[in-house]
Design an enzyme around this catalytic site. Structure first.
Site, PDB file in Angstrom:
ATOM      1  N   ASP A 240     -11.388  11.588 -12.822  1.00  0.00           N
ATOM      2  CA  ASP A 240     -10.468  10.441 -12.913  1.00  0.00           C
ATOM      3  C   ASP A 240      -9.652  10.598 -14.193  1.00  0.00           C
ATOM      4  O   ASP A 240      -9.933  11.487 -15.006  1.00  0.00           O
ATOM      5  CB  ASP A 240     -11.233   9.102 -12.895  1.00  0.00           C
ATOM      6  CG  ASP A 240     -10.415   7.991 -12.229  1.00  0.00           C
ATOM      7  OD1 ASP A 240      -9.304   7.704 -12.727  1.00  0.00           O
ATOM      8  OD2 ASP A 240     -10.867   7.424 -11.224  1.00  0.00           O
ATOM      9  N   ASN A 288      -8.993  11.671  -3.257  1.00  0.00           N
ATOM     10  CA  ASN A 288      -9.015  10.215  -3.066  1.00  0.00           C
ATOM     11  C   ASN A 288      -8.087   9.485  -4.022  1.00  0.00           C
ATOM     12  O   ASN A 288      -7.604   8.399  -3.697  1.00  0.00           O
ATOM     13  CB  ASN A 288     -10.463   9.717  -3.225  1.00  0.00           C
ATOM     14  CG  ASN A 288     -10.518   8.226  -3.489  1.00  0.00           C
ATOM     15  OD1 ASN A 288     -10.430   7.419  -2.569  1.00  0.00           O
ATOM     16  ND2 ASN A 288     -10.616   7.841  -4.764  1.00  0.00           N
ATOM     17  N   LEU A 297      13.100  -0.491  -1.081  1.00  0.00           N
ATOM     18  CA  LEU A 297      13.875   0.681  -1.494  1.00  0.00           C
ATOM     19  C   LEU A 297      15.087   0.298  -2.343  1.00  0.00           C
ATOM     20  O   LEU A 297      15.389   0.973  -3.340  1.00  0.00           O
ATOM     21  CB  LEU A 297      14.325   1.483  -0.258  1.00  0.00           C
ATOM     22  CG  LEU A 297      15.069   2.788  -0.559  1.00  0.00           C
ATOM     23  CD1 LEU A 297      14.177   3.776  -1.303  1.00  0.00           C
ATOM     24  CD2 LEU A 297      15.592   3.425   0.726  1.00  0.00           C
ATOM     25  N   ASN A 299      15.419  -1.882  -4.488  1.00  0.00           N
ATOM     26  CA  ASN A 299      15.047  -2.222  -5.870  1.00  0.00           C
ATOM     27  C   ASN A 299      14.176  -1.143  -6.530  1.00  0.00           C
ATOM     28  O   ASN A 299      13.622  -1.384  -7.605  1.00  0.00           O
ATOM     29  CB  ASN A 299      14.245  -3.533  -5.893  1.00  0.00           C
ATOM     30  CG  ASN A 299      15.043  -4.693  -5.350  1.00  0.00           C
ATOM     31  OD1 ASN A 299      16.247  -4.771  -5.598  1.00  0.00           O
ATOM     32  ND2 ASN A 299      14.404  -5.567  -4.589  1.00  0.00           N
ATOM     33  N   ASN A 347       5.288   0.226   6.006  1.00  0.00           N
ATOM     34  CA  ASN A 347       5.020  -1.092   5.434  1.00  0.00           C
ATOM     35  C   ASN A 347       6.172  -1.478   4.514  1.00  0.00           C
ATOM     36  O   ASN A 347       6.563  -0.673   3.659  1.00  0.00           O
ATOM     37  CB  ASN A 347       3.701  -1.039   4.645  1.00  0.00           C
ATOM     38  CG  ASN A 347       3.108  -2.414   4.438  1.00  0.00           C
ATOM     39  OD1 ASN A 347       3.505  -3.378   5.097  1.00  0.00           O
ATOM     40  ND2 ASN A 347       2.160  -2.514   3.532  1.00  0.00           N
ATOM     41  N   TYR A 353       4.976   4.862  -1.002  1.00  0.00           N
ATOM     42  CA  TYR A 353       3.551   5.029  -0.682  1.00  0.00           C
ATOM     43  C   TYR A 353       3.379   5.559   0.749  1.00  0.00           C
ATOM     44  O   TYR A 353       2.622   6.506   0.990  1.00  0.00           O
ATOM     45  CB  TYR A 353       2.861   3.675  -0.852  1.00  0.00           C
ATOM     46  CG  TYR A 353       1.374   3.665  -0.609  1.00  0.00           C
ATOM     47  CD1 TYR A 353       0.490   4.187  -1.562  1.00  0.00           C
ATOM     48  CD2 TYR A 353       0.835   3.127   0.551  1.00  0.00           C
ATOM     49  CE1 TYR A 353      -0.882   4.164  -1.345  1.00  0.00           C
ATOM     50  CE2 TYR A 353      -0.529   3.094   0.774  1.00  0.00           C
ATOM     51  CZ  TYR A 353      -1.392   3.616  -0.180  1.00  0.00           C
ATOM     52  OH  TYR A 353      -2.741   3.589   0.041  1.00  0.00           O
ATOM     53  N   LYS A 357       1.699   9.048   2.041  1.00  0.00           N
ATOM     54  CA  LYS A 357       0.517   9.089   2.910  1.00  0.00           C
ATOM     55  C   LYS A 357       0.825   9.759   4.246  1.00  0.00           C
ATOM     56  O   LYS A 357      -0.027  10.425   4.830  1.00  0.00           O
ATOM     57  CB  LYS A 357      -0.033   7.678   3.108  1.00  0.00           C
ATOM     58  CG  LYS A 357      -0.558   7.030   1.819  1.00  0.00           C
ATOM     59  CD  LYS A 357      -1.694   7.844   1.209  1.00  0.00           C
ATOM     60  CE  LYS A 357      -2.379   7.117   0.056  1.00  0.00           C
ATOM     61  NZ  LYS A 357      -3.489   7.904  -0.507  1.00  0.00           N
ATOM     62  N   THR A 389     -11.316  -3.772  -2.094  1.00  0.00           N
ATOM     63  CA  THR A 389     -11.392  -3.120  -3.406  1.00  0.00           C
ATOM     64  C   THR A 389     -10.570  -3.944  -4.399  1.00  0.00           C
ATOM     65  O   THR A 389      -9.927  -4.922  -4.016  1.00  0.00           O
ATOM     66  CB  THR A 389     -10.779  -1.701  -3.379  1.00  0.00           C
ATOM     67  OG1 THR A 389      -9.395  -1.813  -3.063  1.00  0.00           O
ATOM     68  CG2 THR A 389     -11.467  -0.787  -2.396  1.00  0.00           C
TER      69      THR A 389
HETATM   70  N1  LIG Z   1      -8.072  -0.128  -0.743  1.00  0.00           N
HETATM   71  C1  LIG Z   1      -7.456   0.005   0.405  1.00  0.00           C
HETATM   72  O1  LIG Z   1      -7.403  -0.924   1.202  1.00  0.00           O
HETATM   73  C2  LIG Z   1      -6.791   1.316   0.776  1.00  0.00           C
HETATM   74  C3  LIG Z   1      -6.127   1.385   1.991  1.00  0.00           C
HETATM   75  C4  LIG Z   1      -5.535   2.576   2.380  1.00  0.00           C
HETATM   76  C5  LIG Z   1      -5.629   3.687   1.550  1.00  0.00           C
HETATM   77  N2  LIG Z   1      -6.267   3.600   0.362  1.00  0.00           N
HETATM   78  C6  LIG Z   1      -6.310   4.818  -0.451  1.00  0.00           C
HETATM   79  O2  LIG Z   1      -7.642   5.094  -0.838  1.00  0.00           O
HETATM   80  C7  LIG Z   1      -7.663   5.725  -2.107  1.00  0.00           C
HETATM   81  C8  LIG Z   1      -8.553   4.940  -3.064  1.00  0.00           C
HETATM   82  O3  LIG Z   1      -8.090   3.608  -3.114  1.00  0.00           O
HETATM   83  P1  LIG Z   1      -8.803   2.441  -3.962  1.00  0.00           P
HETATM   84  O4  LIG Z   1      -8.536   1.180  -3.265  1.00  0.00           O
HETATM   85  O5  LIG Z   1     -10.210   2.812  -4.271  1.00  0.00           O
HETATM   86  O6  LIG Z   1      -7.907   2.480  -5.300  1.00  0.00           O
HETATM   87  P2  LIG Z   1      -8.287   2.157  -6.800  1.00  0.00           P
HETATM   88  O7  LIG Z   1      -7.009   1.859  -7.492  1.00  0.00           O
HETATM   89  O8  LIG Z   1      -9.383   1.140  -6.902  1.00  0.00           O
HETATM   90  O9  LIG Z   1      -8.880   3.554  -7.333  1.00  0.00           O
HETATM   91  C9  LIG Z   1      -8.068   4.702  -7.446  1.00  0.00           C
HETATM   92  C10 LIG Z   1      -8.630   5.598  -8.524  1.00  0.00           C
HETATM   93  O10 LIG Z   1      -7.760   6.735  -8.632  1.00  0.00           O
HETATM   94  C11 LIG Z   1      -7.574   7.016 -10.003  1.00  0.00           C
HETATM   95  N3  LIG Z   1      -6.320   7.720 -10.252  1.00  0.00           N
HETATM   96  C12 LIG Z   1      -5.052   7.224 -10.143  1.00  0.00           C
HETATM   97  N4  LIG Z   1      -4.169   8.134 -10.549  1.00  0.00           N
HETATM   98  C13 LIG Z   1      -4.876   9.243 -10.931  1.00  0.00           C
HETATM   99  C14 LIG Z   1      -4.510  10.515 -11.447  1.00  0.00           C
HETATM  100  N5  LIG Z   1      -3.237  10.821 -11.708  1.00  0.00           N
HETATM  101  N6  LIG Z   1      -5.477  11.411 -11.722  1.00  0.00           N
HETATM  102  C15 LIG Z   1      -6.778  11.095 -11.503  1.00  0.00           C
HETATM  103  N7  LIG Z   1      -7.182   9.892 -11.022  1.00  0.00           N
HETATM  104  C16 LIG Z   1      -6.233   8.979 -10.738  1.00  0.00           C
HETATM  105  C17 LIG Z   1      -7.555   5.634 -10.658  1.00  0.00           C
HETATM  106  O11 LIG Z   1      -7.787   5.712 -12.059  1.00  0.00           O
HETATM  107  C18 LIG Z   1      -8.658   4.921  -9.896  1.00  0.00           C
HETATM  108  O12 LIG Z   1      -9.923   5.074 -10.501  1.00  0.00           O
HETATM  109  C19 LIG Z   1      -6.209   5.811  -2.553  1.00  0.00           C
HETATM  110  O13 LIG Z   1      -5.680   7.078  -2.198  1.00  0.00           O
HETATM  111  C20 LIG Z   1      -5.542   4.720  -1.748  1.00  0.00           C
HETATM  112  O14 LIG Z   1      -4.160   4.963  -1.575  1.00  0.00           O
HETATM  113  C21 LIG Z   1      -6.856   2.442  -0.046  1.00  0.00           C
END
Ligand SMILES: NC(=O)c1ccc[n+]([C@@H]2O[C@H](COP(=O)([O-])OP(=O)(O)OC[C@H]3O[C@@H](n4cnc5c(N)ncnc54)[C@H](O)[C@@H]3O)[C@@H](O)[C@H]2O)c1
Length: 448
Positions: A240, A288, A297, A299, A347, A353, A357, A389
């Site tokens: 991280d 992850n 877009l 803005n 979305n 984003y 994805k 989360t």
């Molecule tokens: N929570 C949801 O509902 C949801 C839905 C669809 C997709 N996702 C995807 O799942 C994944 C995890 O989501 P989450 O909800 O746990 O997010 P979160 O923000 O709680 O955790 C993401 C983690 O990634 C780390 N991170 C960010 N940029 C980084 C970098 N440059 N280098 C290293 N680490 C980095 C952050 O510090 C954080 O600890 C993401 O890819 C997110 O897009 C989440």
């Protein structure tokens, strides 16, 4: 953020009231626990059309107790129904799907499973292709109407053995939030010929002796993925950003893993990961880490666009390339990337984003066959829906409630649901699962 509505419908008065008002009826899903690792109850094995599959030995090892192969006769509610429709080749045989499931679907236990098995679409037979594709519409519709925490999924397969890890996953509490999905086993070069597929020595610790790297592991979904892979026996490298170093160190220590404070967008991230790996070798790479920088877009400054594309897509491409070309990913290895239903449905406010994805989905589809044939490595993606989360707790109340309820299970998923799906991809027996994008979204209406 607790789901108070789910707690309310878990009480008798709450259930009575919400039913009278015609409101959604989520039930508390049965998830994996060490005490109850599999679904307890009978598995019903039905067939439509003439099938050549030898399913019985695989189903016997799948978790629930195999019952008869005919229609349900005992008083016990089946906890799982597997309908083998691989032999359905015309519309007449499709009627057997209705005939098989119509009498039993009501009796499937709460949080039970319906798995329909189909065949790959035959490009030389448009009748077979039509009715096999028809199964997709059937499964997606049944998923939307079945309720009570029950899930319905379709697996397209050529032979039973290669699909064993997939059936075990879908017929277990680990897949509680996976519904309405179509999973192809043995396609995209995933042959299950033993090269990328092997049953582990210890089924309780399928990843024993393997090393996994999870990016974004300090919290949220990444933390759950790291914990689940560690539960399955892997040595987990937790990566991280340095700013999250305290949380990261705590997670790594708790899991007996290694903390790797590193910004994944750094140019030399691939090399620094390779240097940190024990013996320079990796078995499971989980992309992850992800960020959102929402704006419409009109803005959106360029910086918001590029930071999201850099973390969510460019760094995934860069590190995968670096580790594959350095030979750091061992044969039998697994790459699991993180997409999102936003990348499938689109979305408002998330052009950056959703583009990143959707890019992950393109990466998986293109790289999967080559990575398997050249390196013996599978490449798949999870596409989470609404997961509880910190990211979703920050969403305004009304939008959050809508996100939670607008799916067939009428509730949000938990980080562990994404983690269990990742663990199934990572399983040594999943070598025939390649190039798949599996949504962990309770069959969200978005992009359905
Ligand atoms: N929570 C949801 O509902 C949801 C839905 C669809 C997709 N996702 C995807 O799942 C994944 C995890 O989501 P989450 O909800 O746990 O997010 P979160 O923000 O709680 O955790 C993401 C983690 O990634 C780390 N991170 C960010 N940029 C980084 C970098 N440059 N280098 C290293 N680490 C980095 C952050 O510090 C954080 O600890 C993401 O890819 C997110 O897009 C989440």
């Amino acid at each position: 953020m607790a789901d108070r509505y789910l707690s309310l419908t878990g009480t008798a008065p709450g259930r009575f009231l919400t039913r009278r008002l015609g409101l959604p009826q989520p039930v508390r899903l049965r998830r994996w626990s060490a005490e109850q690792p599999s679904l307890q109850g009978e598995l019903l094995h039905l067939t439509a059309g003439k099938s050549d599959l030898d399913l019985a030995p695989v189903l016997a090892r799948s978790g629930p107790r195999p019952g008869g192969e005919g229609p349900h006769s005992s008083d016990e509610r089946p906890v799982a129904v597997v309908l083998d429709a691989t032999g359905v080749r015309d519309v007449d045989a499709l009627a057997e799907v209705h005939a098989a499931l119509h009498p039993v679907v009501r009796s499937v236990a709460e949080s039970g499973r319906v798995v329909v098995l189909g065949a790959p679409l035959d490009p030389a037979d448009h009748h077979q292709a039509a009715v096999q594709q028809a199964l997709e519409g059937f499964v997606r519709s049944l998923g939307k109407e079945i309720g009570r925490g029950r899930t319905v999924n379709l697996v397209r397969l050529l032979e039973a053995e290669a699909a064993e890890s997939t059936l075990r996953f879908l017929l277990s509490p680990r897949s509680a939030y996976v519904s309405g999905q179509v999973i192809e086993v043995g396609g995209h070069g995933g042959s299950g010929d033993g090269r990328g597929s092997a049953e582990p020595e210890d089924p309780e610790k399928p990843l024993a002796g393997r090393t996994a790297l999870v990016t974004g592991a300090a919290r949220g979904i990444g933390e759950a993925v790291a914990a689940t892979l560690a539960r399955d026996g892997a040595l987990v490298m937790c990566l991280d950003v340095p700013a999250a170093g305290g949380d990261l160190a705590a997670v790594a220590e708790r899991l007996g893993g290694v903390a790797l404070p590193l910004d994944i967008t750094a140019d030399d991230a691939g090399g620094r990961i390779a240097d940190a790996l024990p013996g320079g070798r990796l078995d499971v790479l989980v992309h992850n880490a992800g960020i959102t920088r929402d704006r419409r877009l009109v803005n959106m400054p360029a910086e918001r666009w590029s930071s999201v594309l850099d973390v969510n897509l460019a760094s995934v491409l860069r590190t995968t390339d670096a580790l594959l070309s350095a030979g750091a990913l061992r044969a039998g290895g697994r790459v699991v990337a993180t997409a999102s239903i936003a990348g499938i449905a689109g979305n408002a406010g998330q052009t950056n984003y959703a583009a990143s994805k959707a890019g992950v989905v393109g990466l998986v589809r293109s790289l999967a066959p080559r990575a398997l044939s050249e390196h013996g490595v599978t490449v798949n993606a999870v596409a989470p829906g609404f997961i509880e989360t910190k990211m979703t707790a920050a969403v305004p109340l009304f939008i959050r409630e809508a996100g939670r309820r607008m799916n067939s299970l009428a509730q949000g998923g938990l980080p562990v649901d994404v983690a269990e799906t990742t663990a199934w991809f990572a399983h040594p027996g999943s070598g025939a699962v390649n190039g798949q994008v599996v949504r962990v979204c309770g069959q969200s209406l978005l992009g359905a």
